[in-house]
Design a protein around this motif. Structure first.
Motif, PDB file in Angstrom:
ATOM      1  N   ALA A   1       0.834  -1.210   0.000  1.00 16.29           N
ATOM      2  CA  ALA A   1       0.000   0.000   0.000  1.00 16.29           C
ATOM      3  C   ALA A   1       0.866   1.256   0.000  1.00 16.29           C
ATOM      4  CB  ALA A   1      -0.930  -0.004   1.208  1.00 16.29           C
ATOM      5  N   GLN A   2       1.960   1.237   0.770  1.00 19.00           N
ATOM      6  CA  GLN A   2       2.848   2.409   0.835  1.00 19.00           C
ATOM      7  C   GLN A   2       3.530   2.636  -0.516  1.00 19.00           C
ATOM      8  OE1 GLN A   2       3.192   4.553   3.560  1.00 19.00           O
ATOM      9  NE2 GLN A   2       4.099   5.775   1.933  1.00 19.00           N
TER      10      GLN A   2
ATOM     11  N   VAL B   1       2.412   1.781  -3.491  1.00 19.28           N
ATOM     12  CA  VAL B   1       1.404   2.301  -4.431  1.00 19.28           C
ATOM     13  C   VAL B   1       1.141   3.775  -4.152  1.00 19.28           C
ATOM     14  CG1 VAL B   1      -1.016   2.140  -5.139  1.00 19.28           C
ATOM     15  CG2 VAL B   1       0.329   0.053  -4.801  1.00 19.28           C
ATOM     16  N   SER B   2       1.004   4.118  -2.862  1.00 19.75           N
ATOM     17  CA  SER B   2       0.759   5.513  -2.490  1.00 19.75           C
ATOM     18  C   SER B   2       1.914   6.413  -2.925  1.00 19.75           C
ATOM     19  CB  SER B   2       0.557   5.607  -0.976  1.00 19.75           C
ATOM     20  OG  SER B   2       0.408   6.945  -0.572  1.00 19.75           O
ATOM     21  N   ASP B   3       3.144   5.950  -2.704  1.00 18.38           N
ATOM     22  CA  ASP B   3       4.324   6.739  -3.096  1.00 18.38           C
ATOM     23  C   ASP B   3       4.353   6.955  -4.608  1.00 18.38           C
ATOM     24  OD1 ASP B   3       5.087   6.835  -0.471  1.00 18.38           O
ATOM     25  OD2 ASP B   3       6.655   5.308  -0.647  1.00 18.38           O
TER      26      ASP B   3
ATOM     27  N   PHE C   1       1.817   7.006  -6.763  1.00 15.07           N
ATOM     28  CA  PHE C   1       0.811   7.969  -7.191  1.00 15.07           C
ATOM     29  C   PHE C   1       1.159   9.375  -6.731  1.00 15.07           C
ATOM     30  CE2 PHE C   1      -1.709   4.328  -8.337  1.00 15.07           C
ATOM     31  CZ  PHE C   1      -2.434   4.796  -9.420  1.00 15.07           C
ATOM     32  N   SER C   2       1.753   9.499  -5.547  1.00 11.53           N
ATOM     33  CA  SER C   2       2.152  10.825  -5.065  1.00 11.53           C
ATOM     34  C   SER C   2       3.179  11.444  -5.996  1.00 11.53           C
ATOM     35  CB  SER C   2       2.735  10.730  -3.653  1.00 11.53           C
ATOM     36  OG  SER C   2       1.756  10.302  -2.748  1.00 11.53           O
ATOM     37  N   ARG C   3       4.160  10.641  -6.406  1.00 13.44           N
ATOM     38  CA  ARG C   3       5.232  11.181  -7.248  1.00 13.44           C
ATOM     39  C   ARG C   3       4.801  11.314  -8.703  1.00 13.44           C
ATOM     40  NH1 ARG C   3       8.672   7.974  -3.867  1.00 13.44           N
ATOM     41  NH2 ARG C   3       8.411   6.207  -5.257  1.00 13.44           N
TER      42      ARG C   3
ATOM     43  N   VAL D   1      -0.637  -0.813  -8.258  1.00 13.72           N
ATOM     44  CA  VAL D   1      -0.810   0.470  -8.950  1.00 13.72           C
ATOM     45  C   VAL D   1      -1.947   0.373  -9.969  1.00 13.72           C
ATOM     46  CG1 VAL D   1       0.258   2.053 -10.605  1.00 13.72           C
ATOM     47  CG2 VAL D   1       1.557   1.263  -8.614  1.00 13.72           C
TER      48      VAL D   1
ATOM     49  N   THR E   1      -5.334   0.272  -8.368  1.00 17.26           N
ATOM     50  CA  THR E   1      -5.752   1.603  -7.924  1.00 17.26           C
ATOM     51  C   THR E   1      -6.183   2.451  -9.121  1.00 17.26           C
ATOM     52  OG1 THR E   1      -4.241   1.493  -6.040  1.00 17.26           O
ATOM     53  CG2 THR E   1      -5.049   3.675  -6.669  1.00 17.26           C
TER      54      THR E   1
ATOM     55  N   ASP F   1     -14.414   0.649   6.658  1.00 10.89           N
ATOM     56  CA  ASP F   1     -14.144   2.089   6.658  1.00 10.89           C
ATOM     57  C   ASP F   1     -15.450   2.863   6.814  1.00 10.89           C
ATOM     58  OD1 ASP F   1     -13.158   4.611   6.436  1.00 10.89           O
ATOM     59  OD2 ASP F   1     -12.248   4.360   4.445  1.00 10.89           O
TER      60      ASP F   1
ATOM     61  N   ASP G   1     -15.733   6.435   5.238  1.00  8.33           N
ATOM     62  CA  ASP G   1     -15.837   6.686   3.793  1.00  8.33           C
ATOM     63  C   ASP G   1     -17.319   6.841   3.473  1.00  8.33           C
ATOM     64  OD1 ASP G   1     -15.837   6.779   1.053  1.00  8.33           O
ATOM     65  OD2 ASP G   1     -14.525   5.046   0.766  1.00  8.33           O
TER      66      ASP G   1
END
Length: 263
Positions: free
Chosen positions: A14-15, A17-19, A21-23, A68, A71, A184, A187
């Motif tokens: 998860a981290q 994938v998040s990184d 998309f952030s970059r 990725v 997502t 969640d 959400d």
């Protein structure tokens, strides 16, 4: 110990994938373009641009590439580009299977996601085959983690609604809403979606009294989030008003329907 290792692996995935998309997505405005020619990309264009690099970036990490792409299919789905969502579904499923095995929870979740998007695109037979295969594999390997169960219930609920098989769908739709509350509860967009699906399903089946509290909770969610005046809010309140009329609660329907009509 297996659960702990799996949790760490999922957190690391998860981290990553998040990184990515952030970059890649958030920096997709191409900072080296000539200022006179630069344009702000749409979300679709930004994701397209990021995905054009994902294969090279994660050549040695197929599970991360799969995450990725899984997502990205959510983004394309929200943008109602079903063909793009299904393409990413298929690639994510193939990568998860190759790297983690077909029976892994992430592989099964990807298979259920693909079936849901195929249902949305009216490919009902292929979707049903994928759901049946995933169900059989999940039962054979006794995979009962909450996210996989959520994906299974959601896919079967949606397939039942879209094919008008309401009797079969109702228990899965109820389970989907319960799973969403567990996974969640904050959400509210997802919570409203499954409230609306289940409320409408009960109403179509003539379960007006069962539908009422779900509609009421949905309206309260819209009110809290400022969505009452939206097209979605108007349609939902119209469905709620119709349910009240069909259940002979005319005085309660009276204030709902004119507002929905005006909106």
């Amino acid at each position: 110990l297996r659960s702990e290792r799996e949790a760490r692996a999922q957190a690391a995935l998860a981290q990553a994938v998040s990184d990515f998309f952030s970059r890649e997505v958030l920096s997709a405005a191409a900072p080296y373009e000539d200022i006179e020619e630069s344009t702000t990309p749409t979300v679709h264009e930004a994701v397209d641009r990021a995905l054009s690099r994902v294969g090279d970036r994660f050549r040695e990490q197929p599970a991360v590439e799969a995450g990725v792409r899984a997502t990205a299919r959510e983004v394309y789905g929200q943008l109602t580009d079903l063909s793009a969502a299904i393409e990413q579904d298929r690639q994510a499923l193939a990568l998860f299977r190759a790297s983690l095995g077909a029976e892994h929870p992430r592989s099964l979740q990807a298979q259920y996601w693909l079936s849901q998007d195929l249902t949305e695109a009216s490919h009902f037979d292929e979707a049903a085959r994928l759901i049946a295969q995933a169900d059989a594999m999940r039962e054979r390997h006794v995979i009962e983690d909450l996210r996989t169960l959520f994906a299974a219930h959601r896919a079967r609920c949606y397939h039942g609604i879209m094919t008008s098989n309401y009797e079969r769908a109702v228990s899965d739709c109820e389970a989907t809403l319960a799973n969403q509350r567990q996974l969640d509860p904050n959400d509210r967009t997802a919570l409203f979606k499954w409230l609306a699906n289940l409320a409408t399903l009960h109403s179509r089946m003539g379960h007006f009294e069962q539908a009422d509290p779900l509609f009421a909770e949905g309206v309260e969610t819209l009110r809290r989030d400022g969505g009452e005046a939206s097209p979605t809010g108007a349609r939902f309140k119209n469905l709620y008003g119709i349910n009240l009329v069909l259940g002979h609660h005319y005085e309660e329907a009276e204030p709902l329907l004119p507002g929905a009509y005006e909106a």
